[in-house]
Design a protein around this motif. Structure first.
Motif, PDB file in Angstrom:
ATOM      1  N   VAL A   8       3.456   8.943   6.951  1.00 28.03           N
ATOM      2  CA  VAL A   8       2.993   8.474   8.573  1.00 28.03           C
ATOM      3  C   VAL A   8       1.585   8.808   9.000  1.00 28.03           C
ATOM      4  O   VAL A   8       1.039   8.122   9.607  1.00 28.03           O
ATOM      5  CB  VAL A   8       3.712   9.414   9.657  1.00 28.03           C
ATOM      6  CG1 VAL A   8       3.697  10.767   9.482  1.00 28.03           C
ATOM      7  CG2 VAL A   8       4.061   8.884  11.057  1.00 28.03           C
TER       8      VAL A   8
ATOM      9  N   ASN B 183      15.011   0.239   8.454  1.00 24.96           N
ATOM     10  CA  ASN B 183      15.992  -0.424   7.664  1.00 24.96           C
ATOM     11  C   ASN B 183      17.728  -0.025   7.992  1.00 24.96           C
ATOM     12  O   ASN B 183      18.267  -0.669   7.487  1.00 24.96           O
ATOM     13  CB  ASN B 183      15.897  -0.157   6.131  1.00 24.96           C
ATOM     14  CG  ASN B 183      15.757   1.292   5.647  1.00 24.96           C
ATOM     15  OD1 ASN B 183      15.121   1.879   6.586  1.00 24.96           O
ATOM     16  ND2 ASN B 183      16.363   1.564   4.472  1.00 24.96           N
TER      17      ASN B 183
ATOM     18  N   LEU C 124      -3.976   2.105   8.456  1.00 26.95           N
ATOM     19  CA  LEU C 124      -3.815   1.139   7.869  1.00 26.95           C
ATOM     20  C   LEU C 124      -3.280  -0.274   8.492  1.00 26.95           C
ATOM     21  O   LEU C 124      -3.883  -1.241   8.113  1.00 26.95           O
ATOM     22  CB  LEU C 124      -3.138   1.506   6.715  1.00 26.95           C
ATOM     23  CG  LEU C 124      -3.591   2.313   5.599  1.00 26.95           C
ATOM     24  CD1 LEU C 124      -2.345   2.943   4.735  1.00 26.95           C
ATOM     25  CD2 LEU C 124      -4.347   1.775   4.706  1.00 26.95           C
TER      26      LEU C 124
ATOM     27  N   ILE D 219       0.797  -1.309  -0.020  1.00 27.97           N
ATOM     28  CA  ILE D 219       0.113  -0.055   0.037  1.00 27.97           C
ATOM     29  C   ILE D 219       1.026   1.199  -0.045  1.00 27.97           C
ATOM     30  O   ILE D 219       1.697   1.566   0.862  1.00 27.97           O
ATOM     31  CB  ILE D 219      -0.878   0.169   1.179  1.00 27.97           C
ATOM     32  CG1 ILE D 219      -1.796  -1.211   1.433  1.00 27.97           C
ATOM     33  CG2 ILE D 219      -1.841   1.357   1.096  1.00 27.97           C
ATOM     34  CD1 ILE D 219      -2.587  -1.310   2.558  1.00 27.97           C
TER      35      ILE D 219
HETATM   36  P1  NAD Z   1       5.376   9.577  -1.037  1.00 22.06           P
HETATM   37  O1  NAD Z   1       4.569  10.688  -0.611  1.00 22.06           O
HETATM   38  O2  NAD Z   1       6.163   9.668  -2.184  1.00 22.06           O
HETATM   39  O3  NAD Z   1       4.285   8.140  -1.426  1.00 22.06           O
HETATM   40  C1  NAD Z   1       3.380   7.919  -0.397  1.00 22.06           C
HETATM   41  C2  NAD Z   1       2.214   7.170  -1.335  1.00 22.06           C
HETATM   42  O4  NAD Z   1       1.193   6.751  -0.315  1.00 22.06           O
HETATM   43  C3  NAD Z   1       1.768   8.352  -2.163  1.00 22.06           C
HETATM   44  O5  NAD Z   1       1.651   7.787  -3.535  1.00 22.06           O
HETATM   45  C4  NAD Z   1       0.276   8.295  -1.760  1.00 22.06           C
HETATM   46  O6  NAD Z   1      -0.811   8.732  -2.903  1.00 22.06           O
HETATM   47  C5  NAD Z   1       0.105   7.052  -1.333  1.00 22.06           C
HETATM   48  N1  NAD Z   1      -1.184   7.102  -0.228  1.00 22.06           N
HETATM   49  C6  NAD Z   1      -1.116   7.838   1.082  1.00 22.06           C
HETATM   50  N2  NAD Z   1      -1.992   7.290   1.912  1.00 22.06           N
HETATM   51  C7  NAD Z   1      -2.756   6.309   1.159  1.00 22.06           C
HETATM   52  C8  NAD Z   1      -3.815   5.550   1.659  1.00 22.06           C
HETATM   53  N3  NAD Z   1      -4.360   5.748   2.591  1.00 22.06           N
HETATM   54  N4  NAD Z   1      -4.111   4.510   0.720  1.00 22.06           N
HETATM   55  C9  NAD Z   1      -3.440   4.349  -0.406  1.00 22.06           C
HETATM   56  N5  NAD Z   1      -2.262   5.011  -0.895  1.00 22.06           N
HETATM   57  C10 NAD Z   1      -2.083   6.017   0.054  1.00 22.06           C
HETATM   58  O7  NAD Z   1       6.199   9.320   0.219  1.00 22.06           O
HETATM   59  P2  NAD Z   1       7.471   8.512   0.395  1.00 22.06           P
HETATM   60  O8  NAD Z   1       8.602   9.286   0.328  1.00 22.06           O
HETATM   61  O9  NAD Z   1       7.524   7.260  -0.492  1.00 22.06           O
HETATM   62  O10 NAD Z   1       7.737   8.050   1.856  1.00 22.06           O
HETATM   63  C11 NAD Z   1       6.755   6.818   2.324  1.00 22.06           C
HETATM   64  C12 NAD Z   1       7.305   6.434   3.858  1.00 22.06           C
HETATM   65  O11 NAD Z   1       8.830   6.082   3.449  1.00 22.06           O
HETATM   66  C13 NAD Z   1       7.407   7.531   4.882  1.00 22.06           C
HETATM   67  O12 NAD Z   1       6.822   7.214   5.772  1.00 22.06           O
HETATM   68  C14 NAD Z   1       8.697   7.902   4.750  1.00 22.06           C
HETATM   69  O13 NAD Z   1       9.348   8.421   5.920  1.00 22.06           O
HETATM   70  C15 NAD Z   1       9.611   6.731   4.568  1.00 22.06           C
HETATM   71  N6  NAD Z   1      10.906   6.523   3.798  1.00 22.06           N
HETATM   72  C16 NAD Z   1      11.708   5.691   4.167  1.00 22.06           C
HETATM   73  C17 NAD Z   1      12.918   5.898   3.693  1.00 22.06           C
HETATM   74  C18 NAD Z   1      14.059   4.800   4.514  1.00 22.06           C
HETATM   75  O14 NAD Z   1      15.283   4.676   3.976  1.00 22.06           O
HETATM   76  N7  NAD Z   1      13.656   3.930   5.439  1.00 22.06           N
HETATM   77  C19 NAD Z   1      13.504   6.567   2.708  1.00 22.06           C
HETATM   78  C20 NAD Z   1      12.521   7.372   2.422  1.00 22.06           C
HETATM   79  C21 NAD Z   1      11.278   7.224   2.778  1.00 22.06           C
END
Ligand code: NAD
Ligand code: 89V
Length: 344
Positions: free
Chosen positions: A75, A124, A81, A9
């Protein structure tokens, strides 16, 4: 045993790495994806050849046909979810940050416990090759008992171009990046009893803090410093390296820029290259993070099959998330915050 089937998701910026990671994982694959943004759903669905696509997570759970769900949204959607997955009794991985508040995170752990489903936070960074190498060096006894540490991430990398939402939140570096560094501090030196923090915002174009310095007391008596900055320009940009210094009763460990591990004790000094592998789909400088995405997802598949608790289970990650909350509280009040009271 047949491969585990997963559903993902959130098909945004970081999910693409998770999808690549799943392709490499032995024993699991993604069979369905969900995003409320049709454009992201199409991009990721087409890139990874996933036919089952959903705009709504409820509809995807109603159709079922998967053994776990991987939540890669930002977040604010995490609690709803995770609780949805728990209500459907589906094991769940949730991206960091765990939740908007510690109360939400505790409720998510409780929901999964009540449902009897495993919850892993996709934390990670402790799975990065250089961080695992530090843990191994410490476990070898080469430096005796550690009494001091520093976990440092200082950079001027433009994270806002890939993740524009990071410029918008009231909270920034501790919640987004320091959360990883605090988790590494716990992974290396153990749980924390109290901390004290100071923060600053240097970049005028963002809303949250981009510099933080945190002093930690660990249960084993060690003291450490976690220092993070996205306002530090250096001759060679180190993003996304976490640098580590550890002093022990018998010697010291240094993880320096360029992924070099130095261990010094009475027998002398050894230097080892602990650079991450550049996976086929990875790109520099992110390859360190990319490799850890694959590693944590392989760990999830192995643990789910074996019925074992993961290294960054919900219960474990509550202890990291409590350090995030404590850091913001301490920065605001200038007081030392006891971690036990937050976790009670
Ligand atoms: P993003 O905004 O690019 O992507 C999030 C996606 O989720 C969007 O496409 C949005 O439409 C979708 N979305 C949101 N709520 C939804 C729902 N209820 N149902 C369906 N789809 C939904 O964000 P991102 O940069 O990919 O970040 C996502 C997560 O990953 C964040 O929590 C961020 O902190 C984390 N992250 C982690 C790392 C790491 O190294 N661990 C690196 C980057 C981002
Ligand atoms: O881990 C993260 O969530 C990322 C980054 C490594 C760039 O800070 O935002």
């Amino acid at each position: 045993m047949t491969d585990l089937k997963g559903a993902l998701i959130g098909c945004g910026f970081f999910a693409v790495n998770q999808m690549h990671g799943w392709k490499d994982v032995d024993g699991a694959s993604i069979v369905a994806i969900c995003d409320r943004d049709p454009e992201r759903l199409k991009i990721v669905g087409d890139q990874f050849g996933i036919e089952r696509r959903y705009a709504d997570a409820n509809a995807m759970f109603a159709d079922g046909g998967f053994d776990f769900v991987d939540i890669a949204t930002t977040v604010n959607s995490h609690r709803a979810l995770v609780e949805l997955a728990a209500s459907r009794k589906v094991p769940v991985i949730c991206q960091k940050p765990f939740a908007p508040t510690l109360a939400d995170a505790k409720a998510m752990v409780a929901a999964c416990n009540t449902a009897g489903v495993p919850l892993m936070i996709h934390e990670n960074f402790r799975w990065q090759t250089p961080i695992q190498a530090v843990r191994k060096a410490l476990d070898s006894g080469a430096i005796g008992t550690p009494f001091w540490g520093r976990f440092s991430f200082r950079s001027a990398y433009d994270v806002f171009s890939g993740q524009p939402y990071l410029a918008e939140g009231k909270r920034f570096i501790i919640e987004d990046l320091g959360i990883h560094t605090l988790d590494i501090a716990r992974f290396i030196l153990g749980d924390v009893t109290s901390l004290s923090a100071r923060t600053k915002r240097v970049n005028p174009k963002i809303k949250g803090e981009d510099v933080a310095t945190i002093l930690l007391d660990h249960e084993n008596g060690a003291t450490s410093i976690v220092d993070v900055s996205y306002a530090t320009r250096q001759s060679v940009e180190p993003f996304p390296e976490t640098l580590i210094e550890l002093d022990g009763t018998e010697g010291s460990i240094r993880l320096t820029q360029g992924y070099e591990l130095q261990v010094t004790n009475a027998e002398g000094t050894t230097n080892t290259d602990v650079a991450p592998t550049l996976l086929s789909w990875a790109s520099r400088p992110w390859h360190n993070i990319h490799e850890s995405v694959y590693a944590i997802q392989q760990h999830w598949a192995d643990c789910l099959k074996a019925g074992k608790e993961t290294s960054t289970s919900g219960a474990d990650n509550l202890k990291t998330f409590a350090l995030v909350e404590a850091s913001y509280e301490s920065a605001e009040t200038k007081a030392t915050v006891e971690i036990g009271k937050l976790l009670a």
